[in-house]
Design an enzyme around this catalytic site. Structure first.
Site, PDB file in Angstrom:
ATOM      1  N   ALA A  52       2.429  17.379   3.899  1.00 23.85           N
ATOM      2  CA  ALA A  52       3.071  18.677   3.700  1.00 23.85           C
ATOM      3  C   ALA A  52       4.237  18.930   4.656  1.00 23.85           C
ATOM      4  CB  ALA A  52       2.082  19.837   3.854  1.00 23.85           C
ATOM      5  N   LYS A  70      -9.032  14.950  -1.221  1.00 18.96           N
ATOM      6  CA  LYS A  70      -8.106  15.612  -0.298  1.00 18.96           C
ATOM      7  C   LYS A  70      -8.609  17.037  -0.162  1.00 18.96           C
ATOM      8  CE  LYS A  70      -3.529  17.564   0.123  1.00 18.96           C
ATOM      9  NZ  LYS A  70      -2.146  17.665  -0.357  1.00 18.96           N
ATOM     10  N   ASN A  95       5.153  15.496  -2.048  1.00 20.01           N
ATOM     11  CA  ASN A  95       5.309  15.786  -3.480  1.00 20.01           C
ATOM     12  C   ASN A  95       6.631  16.507  -3.748  1.00 20.01           C
ATOM     13  OD1 ASN A  95       2.971  17.043  -6.002  1.00 20.01           O
ATOM     14  ND2 ASN A  95       5.118  16.650  -6.197  1.00 20.01           N
TER      15      ASN A  95
END
Lengths: 266, 72
Positions: free
Chosen positions: A190, A102, A212
């Site tokens: 994100a 990533k 996350n």
């Protein structure tokens, strides 16, 4: 519960469309429970200068990660130049024994926005070295086209700046990417805050979601991981089913033919 | 192998003195590094595990141990 179709990510066929991060959890056990609840098959992690000794739990994080039996997607978080990112990617390949990376090359420390120029430079180098690059990028169409031209099979535009939980701040740009790059595997990476944000991206035709903070900072991370898993599956099913066209004027769903006489003068 | 009392290396960002030149395996042992998943980098070059006995650390070297950590 019906599952959406499987999908291809470079050389891997996956069922889950959720990539999940390993950071910010209140404890290793909370992290493990959340990842398992998410059903994710791909987890992100990173690398840092750290001396594993008995006094600092040594290899514990790695042992936990291994037990999950997931594909690993190491990141180059914290890099602000192509050179740093390339170096970190090379170390990650050695450390995690994977060509997947990533690729994060940041350009601004306030909103952690990717530097598109350095990102292209690093991508070119890494693809030449055989890496399978997952670039964390903005939703700029021309940047994404250039990343595709370099050989990226996967693109990961942001929904919003990392950790903000603002959802999709520019749905138009994300929708345009989907329309202009129909063969590309696209994940929103994100900015996702709520399961409904993930549904919105999936209904646009995105192939997956990487998140996350939204899970790790929930009051009940494991429960939120389940919510995201089901939301992402629902969003994909909706996309595959085909969403009805939006219209301006109301249209009755109940047939109006043969209505009784007292309703016909409305 | 030469010895010196003033050999300083940089070990994971901290300057430390070593009594003598030593191989990577010995340096790891002296710093209580436990077996596990990590990569040793000396002066920006990865040292494969197979070279821990032959790679010599000497004064001025920068040694980094890169380990897995959490990430998003």
């Amino acid at each position: 519960m019906q599952q959406a179709s499987t999908w291809q990510v470079y050389d891997q066929t996956l069922q889950s469309r959720l990539f999940i991060g390993t950071a910010l959890y209140s404890s290793p056990q909370v992290m493990m429970d959340a990842i398992k609840a998410s059903g994710s098959q791909v987890i992100t992690l990173s690398l840092r200068r750290q001396t594993p000794t008995k006094s600092n739990s040594g290899d514990q994080f790695w042992q936990l990660i291994q037990s999950l039996n997931c594909h690993l997607l190491p990141n180059t978080a914290g890099c602000y130049s192509a050179k740093e990112a390339v170096k970190t990617a090379r170390l990650a390949r050695e450390l995690f024994q994977t060509d997947w990376v990533k690729l994060e090359v940041l350009g601004d420390s306030y909103n952690l926005q990717p530097d598109p120029f350095a990102l292209l430079e690093a991508t070119k180098t890494l693809i030449a070295e055989g890496f399978k690059v997952f670039p964390y990028c903005t939703d700029d169409l021309v940047l994404c086209q250039k990343l595709a031209d370099l050989g990226c099979e996967v693109l990961m535009p942001w929904g919003a700046p990392i950790g903000t939980g603002k959802g999709l701040i520019n749905p138009y740009a994300l929708e345009t990417l989907r329309e202009r790059l129909p063969e590309m595997t696209l994940l929103v990476d994100a900015g996702i805050g709520k399961p409904s944000d993930a549904v919105q991206a999936m209904e646009l035709g995105y192939d997956g979601i990487l998140l996350n903070t939204a899970v790790a900072e929930a009051l009940e991370p494991s429960l939120m991981a389940t919510a995201f898993s089901q939301a992402i599956n629902a969003g994909r099913l909706a996309y595959e089913a085909g969403v009805m066209p939006e219209r301006q004027q109301a249209k009755p769903s109940t047939p109006t033919l043969d209505q009784p006489i007292w309703q016909q003068n409305v | 192998m030469t010895s010196s009392k003033n050999m300083t290396i940089n070990f994971n960002g901290t300057a430390i003195d070593i009594a003598t030149e030593m191989n990577v395996a010995k340096l790891l042992q002296l710093n209580d590094v436990v077996d596990g998943r990590f990569v040793v980098v000396v002066n920006d070059e990865i040292v494969p595990k197979s070279e821990y006995d032959s790679a010599v650390i000497t004064t001025g070297d920068e040694v980094e141990i890169m380990s897995p950590i959490t990430g998003g």
